[in-house]
Design an enzyme around this catalytic site. Structure first.
Site, PDB file in Angstrom:
ATOM      1  N   PRO A  79     -61.479 -11.112  15.122  1.00 52.43           N
ATOM      2  CA  PRO A  79     -61.859 -12.476  15.517  1.00 52.43           C
ATOM      3  C   PRO A  79     -62.120 -12.524  17.016  1.00 52.43           C
ATOM      4  O   PRO A  79     -61.422 -11.852  17.778  1.00 52.43           O
ATOM      5  CB  PRO A  79     -60.632 -13.314  15.145  1.00 52.43           C
ATOM      6  CG  PRO A  79     -59.514 -12.353  14.994  1.00 52.43           C
ATOM      7  CD  PRO A  79     -60.086 -11.016  14.688  1.00 52.43           C
ATOM      8  N   CYS A  80     -63.121 -13.309  17.436  1.00 55.10           N
ATOM      9  CA  CYS A  80     -63.507 -13.245  18.846  1.00 55.10           C
ATOM     10  C   CYS A  80     -62.482 -13.915  19.764  1.00 55.10           C
ATOM     11  O   CYS A  80     -62.459 -13.659  20.956  1.00 55.10           O
ATOM     12  CB  CYS A  80     -64.890 -13.819  19.055  1.00 55.10           C
ATOM     13  SG  CYS A  80     -65.022 -15.498  18.489  1.00 55.10           S
ATOM     14  N   GLN A  81     -61.594 -14.752  19.172  1.00 55.39           N
ATOM     15  CA  GLN A  81     -60.561 -15.358  20.029  1.00 55.39           C
ATOM     16  C   GLN A  81     -59.632 -14.282  20.594  1.00 55.39           C
ATOM     17  O   GLN A  81     -58.836 -14.532  21.470  1.00 55.39           O
ATOM     18  CB  GLN A  81     -59.683 -16.355  19.260  1.00 55.39           C
ATOM     19  CG  GLN A  81     -60.411 -17.462  18.584  1.00 55.39           C
ATOM     20  CD  GLN A  81     -60.781 -17.079  17.151  1.00 55.39           C
ATOM     21  OE1 GLN A  81     -61.463 -16.093  16.919  1.00 55.39           O
ATOM     22  NE2 GLN A  81     -60.308 -17.855  16.192  1.00 55.39           N
ATOM     23  N   GLY A  82     -59.726 -13.087  20.062  1.00 56.23           N
ATOM     24  CA  GLY A  82     -58.862 -11.995  20.519  1.00 56.23           C
ATOM     25  C   GLY A  82     -59.206 -11.493  21.906  1.00 56.23           C
ATOM     26  O   GLY A  82     -58.437 -10.748  22.502  1.00 56.23           O
ATOM     27  N   PHE A  83     -60.348 -11.906  22.416  1.00 55.51           N
ATOM     28  CA  PHE A  83     -60.749 -11.377  23.717  1.00 55.51           C
ATOM     29  C   PHE A  83     -60.335 -12.303  24.842  1.00 55.51           C
ATOM     30  O   PHE A  83     -61.145 -12.967  25.449  1.00 55.51           O
ATOM     31  CB  PHE A  83     -62.259 -11.156  23.739  1.00 55.51           C
ATOM     32  CG  PHE A  83     -62.682 -10.147  22.723  1.00 55.51           C
ATOM     33  CD1 PHE A  83     -62.687  -8.803  23.032  1.00 55.51           C
ATOM     34  CD2 PHE A  83     -63.040 -10.540  21.450  1.00 55.51           C
ATOM     35  CE1 PHE A  83     -63.042  -7.868  22.087  1.00 55.51           C
ATOM     36  CE2 PHE A  83     -63.403  -9.607  20.506  1.00 55.51           C
ATOM     37  CZ  PHE A  83     -63.402  -8.271  20.820  1.00 55.51           C
TER      38      PHE A  83
END
Ligand SMILES: C[S@@+](CC[C@H](N)C(=O)[O-])C[C@H]1O[C@@H](n2cnc3c(N)ncnc32)[C@H](O)[C@@H]1O
Length: 353
Positions: A79-83
């Protein structure tokens, strides 16, 4: 060739690999219902419900795979919130670990996978002023993977949906980087919504709970392909809109959106994607996780889970488990299987050389 799918969701990406002849040995996610769907559609695969930000879990996974002789390919759609790579990046923010987990597992494995593929939204390339992309590239370098990245446009690969996604493909200790598959269609022959879903029961007069048979013959090659392995239509239950909502939808022309509504109609929703009706002759908008902003090109309702699945190129024999909300989320989160398939075929050609 054996595949490990990290952040597998319901397994859209994996399904493309499975269809291309790979053996998907393991799917990992931390959402139970997505894994139930994954297992249902990948009968020979194992699934682990694990949080991939936890170090011990990564060790468990590596041990399990080492005991089976390892894997050839890792595919991952974190998931892109991981960055969370903003200035004040906190070391103890678990979400920072998410894409590193892909490389950590590769590092832990006795036999290094021949390829690692990471998929994400295109915004990742510019996220935190390009830092996120750079971190991924550095990780490929540090682990001896020669990498290439490209934004793929789903309609070019026969998917009836406008969807752009960024893919990184790294090859272990190779001299030449991966070449992405060439487009098989151009904009003059993209598959449109009508060709993708017109054979599904209309659900104009019922919610589809009882009736789940096909009522018409397939009218396009795409529909034939989608129906090939299924006798019935599953996950095809309509949303029961109020008369007021139906009346607003009815005023949106094909291919139009909230900007086409008369003054005073549908005022409470006026953002970019609001009241968007698909065009029958064009690919759909990007399938979301069930926000209810998109409408059938002809009928005055949101598309069903099955219609969204068709537009994502899931064949009709791929079933989605859980509540309707959970099903919409699984479909919207997925890599279109057909896109996964074309990457998988291309990778096979390169690795077999
Ligand atoms: C974009 S979706 C992946 C979709 C999948 N590639 C497909 O094609 O169907 C991201 C997935 O990551 C999972 N996820 C998020 N955080 C996680 C974590 N800490 N550990 C394991 N899975 C996680 C979510 O449940 C979600 O299913």
């Amino acid at each position: 060739m054996k595949v490990l799918d990290l952040f597998s969701g319901c397994g859209g990406f994996s399904y493309g690999f499975q269809e291309a002849g790979y053996d998907v040995v393991l799917g990992i996610d931390n959402e139970k219902i997505a894994l139930d769907t994954f297992k249902h559609n990948h009968k020979n695969s194992e699934v682990f419900n694990l949080d991939l930000s936890i170090e011990e879990n990564l060790q468990k996974i590596a041990l399990f795979l080492d005991n089976q002789g390892g894997v050839d390919v890792i595919i991952a759609g974190p998931p892109c919130q991981g960055f969370s790579l903003t200035g004040s990046r906190k070391e103890d923010d678990k979400r920072n670990e998410l894409f590193y987990s892909v490389f950590k597992i590769a590092k832990l494995l006795e036999k290094k996978p021949k390829a690692i593929i990471i998929e994400n939204v295109t915004g990742l390339a510019t996220l935190y002023k390009g830092k996120a992309k750079k971190e991924i590239e550095q990780s490929f370098d540090e682990n001896n993977y020669i990498y290439n990245s490209e934004v793929l446009y789903a309609p070019n690969y026969g998917v009836p949906q406008i969807r752009k996604r960024l893919f990184f493909v790294g090859l272990y200790k190779e001299d030449i980087a991966f070449k992405f598959p060439k487009a098989i269609l151009d904009k003059d022959n993209y598959i449109g919504c009508e060709d993708a879903i017109s054979d599904l029961p209309t659900l104009e007069d019922n919610l589809g709970i009882v009736e789940n048979s096909y009522i018409t013959k397939p009218t396009s090659q795409y529909q034939k392909n989608m129906r090939q392995k299924s006798k019935y239509v599953y996950n095809h239950i309509s949303v029961n809109h109020t008369e007021i909502v139906k009346n607003v939808i009815a005023q949106v022309p094909e291919g139009g959106n909230h900007k086409d509504l008369p003054k005073g109609v549908g005022e409470h929703r006026k953002f970019n994607e609001a009241w968007t009706r698909y065009h029958s002759q064009k690919p759909s908008k990007t399938i979301d996780t069930g926000h209810g902003n998109h409408f059938h090109y002809k009928f005055n309702r949101v598309p069903t889970v099955r219609e969204n699945a068709r537009l994502q190129s899931f064949p009709d024999n791929f079933l989605f488990l859980g509540t309707k909300t959970q099903q919409y989320r699984q479909v919207g989160n997925a890599v279109p299987p057909l896109l996964g398939y074309h990457i998988a075929i291309q990778l096979k050609k390169i690795l077999n050389k």
